[in-house]
Design a protein around this motif. Structure first.
Motif, PDB file in Angstrom:
ATOM      1  N   ASP A  74       0.861  -1.192   0.000  1.00  0.00           N
ATOM      2  CA  ASP A  74       0.000   0.000   0.000  1.00  0.00           C
ATOM      3  C   ASP A  74       0.895   1.239   0.000  1.00  0.00           C
ATOM      4  O   ASP A  74       1.887   1.304   0.713  1.00  0.00           O
ATOM      5  N   VAL A  81      -3.985  -8.513  11.082  1.00  0.00           N
ATOM      6  CA  VAL A  81      -3.007  -8.154  10.050  1.00  0.00           C
ATOM      7  C   VAL A  81      -3.511  -7.009   9.176  1.00  0.00           C
ATOM      8  O   VAL A  81      -2.730  -6.411   8.433  1.00  0.00           O
ATOM      9  N   ARG A  82      -4.813  -6.700   9.241  1.00  0.00           N
ATOM     10  CA  ARG A  82      -5.346  -5.642   8.387  1.00  0.00           C
ATOM     11  C   ARG A  82      -5.373  -4.283   9.086  1.00  0.00           C
ATOM     12  O   ARG A  82      -5.769  -3.288   8.476  1.00  0.00           O
ATOM     13  N   CYS A 123      -3.443  -1.718   7.262  1.00  0.00           N
ATOM     14  CA  CYS A 123      -4.091  -1.221   6.042  1.00  0.00           C
ATOM     15  C   CYS A 123      -5.032  -0.073   6.392  1.00  0.00           C
ATOM     16  O   CYS A 123      -5.105   0.931   5.694  1.00  0.00           O
ATOM     17  N   CYS A 126      -4.945  -1.937  -1.056  1.00  0.00           N
ATOM     18  CA  CYS A 126      -6.093  -2.830  -0.903  1.00  0.00           C
ATOM     19  C   CYS A 126      -7.359  -2.032  -0.596  1.00  0.00           C
ATOM     20  O   CYS A 126      -7.323  -0.819  -0.427  1.00  0.00           O
ATOM     21  N   ILE A 142      -9.344  -2.010   2.059  1.00  0.00           N
ATOM     22  CA  ILE A 142      -9.408  -1.414   3.399  1.00  0.00           C
ATOM     23  C   ILE A 142      -8.594  -0.123   3.416  1.00  0.00           C
ATOM     24  O   ILE A 142      -9.016   0.911   3.938  1.00  0.00           O
TER      25      ILE A 142
END
Lengths: 150, 420
Positions: free
Chosen positions: A41, A123-124, A127, A64, A66
């Motif tokens: 990202d 893990v997101r 993001c 991504c 998100i």
């Protein structure tokens, strides 16, 4: 088991597909870059401030869903906010995506509450928060690129 | 290559009982997010068979001792198990002698070892190191560091639109100044199988020494070093169904003998005084300090397991998965496969149009399907195809056609969610 539609809410999918303020605002006087090494990202965030208040915000970059939705909603949310208010918003947003927000904080987040599902996907979190870290750098104005790996 | 193919063809006639093979891998029998696990991230690391877990447990429960120095019974057992693993690795690769097998932490350390010792001793300013455009970062950065130290230049054989390096391109990048050619046997990002025997022949003709990065081939193809013809071959334990933190560097004995040591310490010396230290013979010269004894023993168990299964049979079975998968996934609308090499393994590097790989991987994970999203530590090849990242499904001999179907259904769900 976390529910997928909690993460990919309608609002998030909409902003991911059609990001708002995906542009360089005219007269932008603050700029910062952010990078998420894990998934690539990448964001350049632009702000125009007047008397310490964010009058316009825009971004460029790719990433991504998100990340894109988060950057898009950020540019909407910070308009009209003072630096202090914007940083305070980031604090509450961060509490939300890491699963630490209380009910009172949730209610003050408006559309940003759509990111509540992120907390079930550790893990997101990066993001969702990259654009916000970049905002902080743009406001502090030190110009150093932001990485989520700090 | 013809040799390998004919062996594979002969082996293909034997049935492959995939359910029996799966039963050897306890981690495969679990539910993830309420679904039976579909593990398709084998190029990152592979699951471990019971034989490996038992070997580790046996070492720690029964034979735990240091090696090459203990007179007592446990020390003898540990040393014997460690050296037996070396002989197993020798047999697995078809190497001439056990002393050509150096245990390292993995492929990365093996390549760094060669760059830091052979490379530093033999390269001069203006010399060239030849790589390809599809290398893993671990077969790029050690050579860049070496180039910085020596003034040598890194040259790159470029990849075509199918994800192959053509022979003409490889030859074009070779020169009388090429001292080292280092390339992957199989691309981790695309699954391309490279004609390494032919490349090695050309590189040798130019006067270069050849290192083959076997991290992705050792788990999927029978390796016959004599057929490859290379001078160094590296692979990782954890990708061949063994433990993490252990790997193998194979080198020709005469090259290893002439190379300076890598790290200094215990076990790599013959005698030490403050005036003069003499080094141990190979391979011990390159194994300073107490090594990963349990890891080497576990790796030995993994390689013995693979030999029992038969690598040629495993490769034949995986070829079926590769062609089934390529066909099944290519038929999905909105899904594009990066890399269409004529020779490839069951690695599918996918782009779902309009959806970031990270989102693809999250959706698949909720279906119990484990894939990798990212640049796969191979940024140059991602740049080559103009994508920042892909979703990679990499299969092994314990995967099934049914799991390929689950992946295809998962990708259809991705497209439904993102409405593309």
């Amino acid at each position: 088991m976390p529910e997928l539609d909690e993460l990919y809410q309608e609002l998030i999918l909409d902003h991911a597909k059609r990001p708002r303020n995906f542009r360089v605002p005219e007269g932008a006087d603050r700029r910062a870059e952010g990078f998420n090494r894990l998934c690539g990202d990448r964001i350049t965030l632009f702000l125009r401030l007047e008397d310490g208040v964010v009058r316009d915000a825009g971004f460029q970059g790719a990433g991504c869903a998100i990340f894109t939705a988060s950057a898009s909603l950020l540019t909407e949310a910070v308009k009209g906010k003072s630096e202090q208010q914007a940083e305070d918003l980031f604090r509450r947003f961060h509490a939300l995506v890491t699963g630490h927000a209380d009910q009172a904080q949730m209610e003050t987040l408006g559309k940003l509450a759509a990111f509540g599902g992120v907390s079930a996907y550790p893990v997101r979190v990066k993001c969702a928060s990259l654009a916000w870290h970049t905002l902080k750098a743009a406001l502090s104005g030190n110009g150093a690129p932001v990485s989520t790996e700090e | 290559m013809a040799n390998v193919v004919s062996i594979a063809a002969a082996a293909a006639s034997l049935p492959w009982d995939v359910e029996a093979v799966r039963a050897d891998f306890p981690a495969l029998a679990q539910l993830v997010n309420g679904h039976p696990l579909v593990y398709l991230d084998n190029a990152a690391t592979a699951q471990k068979p019971r034989a490996v877990l038992a070997a580790l447990e046996n070492y720690y429960q029964r034979d735990c001792a240091n090696i090459h120095r203990s007179v007592h019974q446990l020390g003898e057992r540990a040393t014997e198990a460690y050296e037996r693993a070396r002989r197993t690795a020798q047999a697995f690769l078809g190497a001439a002698e056990p002393r050509e097998i150096v245990f390292t932490r993995g492929t990365t350390e093996a390549i760094n070892l060669v760059a830091a010792t052979y490379g530093a001793a033999n390269l001069r300013a203006g010399d060239e190191i030849l790589l390809t455009g599809m290398e893993h970062h671990s077969n790029i950065v050690p050579w860049q560091l070496l180039a910085e130290r020596t003034g040598a230049r890194v040259k790159v054989a470029q990849v075509n639109d199918r994800g192959e390096v053509e022979m003409e391109e490889f030859e074009r990048q070779l020169s009388p100044r090429t001292r080292i050619a280092a390339f992957g046997h199989i691309s981790n990002a695309l699954g391309t199988v490279n004609p390494v025997a032919e490349w090695t022949e050309r590189a040798h003709a130019a006067g270069a020494v050849v290192l083959v990065d076997g991290a992705q081939s050792a788990p999927h193809l029978p390796i016959h070093l004599s057929a490859l013809g290379c001078d160094f071959f590296a692979f990782s334990g954890h990708k061949v169904f063994g433990p993490t933190g252990i790997g193998v560097l194979w080198g020709r004995a005469e090259l290893l003998e002439a190379m300076p040591p890598y790290q200094g310490g215990g076990d790599m010396i013959a005698s030490v005084s403050f005036e003069r230290t003499t080094y141990n013979r190979i391979p011990y010269k390159f194994e300073a300090g107490t090594p990963h004894i349990a890891g080497a023993i576990g790796l030995g168990a993994a390689l013995e397991y693979l030999q029992t299964l038969g690598m040629a049979r495993a490769a034949a079975y995986e070829q079926d998965l590769a062609s089934y998968g390529a066909e099944r996934l290519a038929a999905l609308p909105g899904v594009r496969m990066i890399g269409q090499a004529r020779e490839r393994t069951a690695v599918f590097s996918l782009v779902v149009e309009g959806v970031h790989p990270h989102d693809v991987a999250t959706v698949l994970d909720t279906e119990g399907i484990a894939v990798r999203a990212g640049h796969h530590c191979a940024q140059p090849i991602m740049d080559r195809f103009g994508v920042p990242a892909t979703t990679r499904a990499s299969l092994a001999f314990y995967n099934t056609r049914g799991e390929v179907d689950r992946l295809a259904e998962g990708l259809e769900k991705v497209r439904r969610i993102f409405q593309c």
